[in-house]
Design a protein around this motif. Structure first.
Motif, PDB file in Angstrom:
ATOM      1  N   VAL A 169       0.849  -1.195   0.000  1.00 56.07           N
ATOM      2  CA  VAL A 169       0.000   0.000   0.000  1.00 56.07           C
ATOM      3  C   VAL A 169       0.882   1.240   0.000  1.00 56.07           C
ATOM      4  O   VAL A 169       1.776   1.372   0.842  1.00 56.07           O
ATOM      5  CB  VAL A 169      -0.924   0.007   1.239  1.00 56.07           C
ATOM      6  CG1 VAL A 169      -1.778   1.252   1.271  1.00 56.07           C
ATOM      7  CG2 VAL A 169      -1.796  -1.235   1.269  1.00 56.07           C
ATOM      8  N   GLU A 170       0.655   2.134  -0.957  1.00 52.74           N
ATOM      9  CA  GLU A 170       1.383   3.410  -1.000  1.00 52.74           C
ATOM     10  C   GLU A 170       0.502   4.487  -0.384  1.00 52.74           C
ATOM     11  O   GLU A 170      -0.615   4.731  -0.854  1.00 52.74           O
ATOM     12  CB  GLU A 170       1.666   3.810  -2.460  1.00 52.74           C
ATOM     13  CG  GLU A 170       2.600   2.903  -3.195  1.00 52.74           C
ATOM     14  CD  GLU A 170       4.043   3.421  -3.202  1.00 52.74           C
ATOM     15  OE1 GLU A 170       4.339   4.376  -2.447  1.00 52.74           O
ATOM     16  OE2 GLU A 170       4.838   2.867  -3.964  1.00 52.74           O
ATOM     17  N   LEU A 171       1.027   5.132   0.653  1.00 48.91           N
ATOM     18  CA  LEU A 171       0.289   6.202   1.318  1.00 48.91           C
ATOM     19  C   LEU A 171       0.962   7.542   1.061  1.00 48.91           C
ATOM     20  O   LEU A 171       2.182   7.647   1.174  1.00 48.91           O
ATOM     21  CB  LEU A 171       0.282   5.982   2.829  1.00 48.91           C
ATOM     22  CG  LEU A 171      -0.604   4.892   3.411  1.00 48.91           C
ATOM     23  CD1 LEU A 171      -0.536   4.967   4.932  1.00 48.91           C
ATOM     24  CD2 LEU A 171      -2.033   5.048   2.935  1.00 48.91           C
ATOM     25  N   ALA A 172       0.159   8.560   0.757  1.00 49.24           N
ATOM     26  CA  ALA A 172       0.691   9.921   0.684  1.00 49.24           C
ATOM     27  C   ALA A 172       0.711  10.476   2.099  1.00 49.24           C
ATOM     28  O   ALA A 172      -0.218  11.174   2.537  1.00 49.24           O
ATOM     29  CB  ALA A 172      -0.175  10.774  -0.238  1.00 49.24           C
ATOM     30  N   CYS A 173       1.758  10.133   2.831  1.00 48.65           N
ATOM     31  CA  CYS A 173       1.836  10.480   4.250  1.00 48.65           C
ATOM     32  C   CYS A 173       3.303  10.373   4.641  1.00 48.65           C
ATOM     33  O   CYS A 173       3.931   9.340   4.410  1.00 48.65           O
ATOM     34  CB  CYS A 173       0.990   9.490   5.043  1.00 48.65           C
ATOM     35  SG  CYS A 173       1.183   9.614   6.822  1.00 48.65           S
ATOM     36  N   ASN A 174       3.884  11.422   5.213  1.00 48.45           N
ATOM     37  CA  ASN A 174       5.306  11.384   5.552  1.00 48.45           C
ATOM     38  C   ASN A 174       5.586  11.082   7.016  1.00 48.45           C
ATOM     39  O   ASN A 174       6.725  10.853   7.402  1.00 48.45           O
ATOM     40  CB  ASN A 174       5.977  12.701   5.160  1.00 48.45           C
ATOM     41  CG  ASN A 174       6.107  12.819   3.650  1.00 48.45           C
ATOM     42  OD1 ASN A 174       6.443  11.836   2.977  1.00 48.45           O
ATOM     43  ND2 ASN A 174       5.804  13.987   3.110  1.00 48.45           N
ATOM     44  N   ASP A 175       4.532  11.092   7.817  1.00 51.27           N
ATOM     45  CA  ASP A 175       4.723  10.877   9.243  1.00 51.27           C
ATOM     46  C   ASP A 175       4.586   9.389   9.565  1.00 51.27           C
ATOM     47  O   ASP A 175       3.544   8.777   9.324  1.00 51.27           O
ATOM     48  CB  ASP A 175       3.690  11.702  10.020  1.00 51.27           C
ATOM     49  CG  ASP A 175       3.832  11.495  11.505  1.00 51.27           C
ATOM     50  OD1 ASP A 175       4.974  11.587  12.003  1.00 51.27           O
ATOM     51  OD2 ASP A 175       2.824  11.218  12.176  1.00 51.27           O
ATOM     52  N   GLU A 176       5.653   8.808  10.103  1.00 54.91           N
ATOM     53  CA  GLU A 176       5.670   7.361  10.286  1.00 54.91           C
ATOM     54  C   GLU A 176       4.604   6.897  11.279  1.00 54.91           C
ATOM     55  O   GLU A 176       3.928   5.888  11.048  1.00 54.91           O
ATOM     56  CB  GLU A 176       7.069   6.921  10.746  1.00 54.91           C
ATOM     57  CG  GLU A 176       7.281   5.442  10.531  1.00 54.91           C
ATOM     58  CD  GLU A 176       8.758   5.031  10.563  1.00 54.91           C
ATOM     59  OE1 GLU A 176       9.605   5.833  10.131  1.00 54.91           O
ATOM     60  OE2 GLU A 176       9.030   3.917  11.017  1.00 54.91           O
ATOM     61  N   ALA A 177       4.437   7.630  12.360  1.00 55.03           N
ATOM     62  CA  ALA A 177       3.462   7.218  13.378  1.00 55.03           C
ATOM     63  C   ALA A 177       2.041   7.281  12.822  1.00 55.03           C
ATOM     64  O   ALA A 177       1.223   6.387  13.044  1.00 55.03           O
ATOM     65  CB  ALA A 177       3.599   8.099  14.613  1.00 55.03           C
ATOM     66  N   ALA A 178       1.757   8.342  12.065  1.00 57.65           N
ATOM     67  CA  ALA A 178       0.418   8.476  11.475  1.00 57.65           C
ATOM     68  C   ALA A 178       0.172   7.379  10.456  1.00 57.65           C
ATOM     69  O   ALA A 178      -0.921   6.790  10.394  1.00 57.65           O
ATOM     70  CB  ALA A 178       0.270   9.852  10.828  1.00 57.65           C
ATOM     71  N   ALA A 179       1.198   7.076   9.642  1.00 54.02           N
ATOM     72  CA  ALA A 179       1.059   6.021   8.633  1.00 54.02           C
ATOM     73  C   ALA A 179       0.811   4.674   9.314  1.00 54.02           C
ATOM     74  O   ALA A 179      -0.078   3.916   8.899  1.00 54.02           O
ATOM     75  CB  ALA A 179       2.313   5.960   7.768  1.00 54.02           C
TER      76      ALA A 179
END
Lengths: 80, 80
Positions: A44-54
């Motif tokens: 899964v590719e997420l547009a999200c740079n924050d590891e905890a949020a991802a």
């Protein structure tokens, strides 16, 4: 951010698909195969740079959509 | 010896199952999912203590039974 999610049947749950593959291997003369279990693998590719949020989002999506918690378990890895 | 085998569609091959999951996630209000690709994950127990022999057998079984080389690729890990 990319997540790799591994979904497998719990150890206590029978895997008829795996058993069928194991029997097929026996008929192909692979006599040393003790067990085969088959699971799913999601990328899964997420547009999200924050590891905890991802990580939180992947756990939530897994529990809501990817995994049947009655019979399956999952683990995941995150990559930048 | 235990092998973990990951079978995925080649990058050039469309993944309609993954697209469907991605659309389902969008409808569940996960708007930041760029891509979902779904593969298989196999755990195979071999009665074999020699790592090179086990690797050769896993490659052979994958090519003969687990993987469709026209559209899929695979990788594997061995564990004692």
């Amino acid at each position: 951010m990319k997540a790799k999610i591994y979904v497998t049947l719990k150890q206590s749950v029978l895997d008829p698909q795996g058993k069928t593959v194991q029997r097929a291997l026996e008929q192909m003369n692979y006599k040393n195969v003790d067990s085969v279990r088959i699971g799913r693998f999601l990328e899964v590719e997420l547009a999200c740079n924050d590891e905890a949020a991802a990580a939180a989002q992947i756990e939530e999506m897994s529990k809501k959509l990817f995994v049947n918690p009655n019979i399956e378990q999952f683990r995941y890895e995150l990559e930048k």
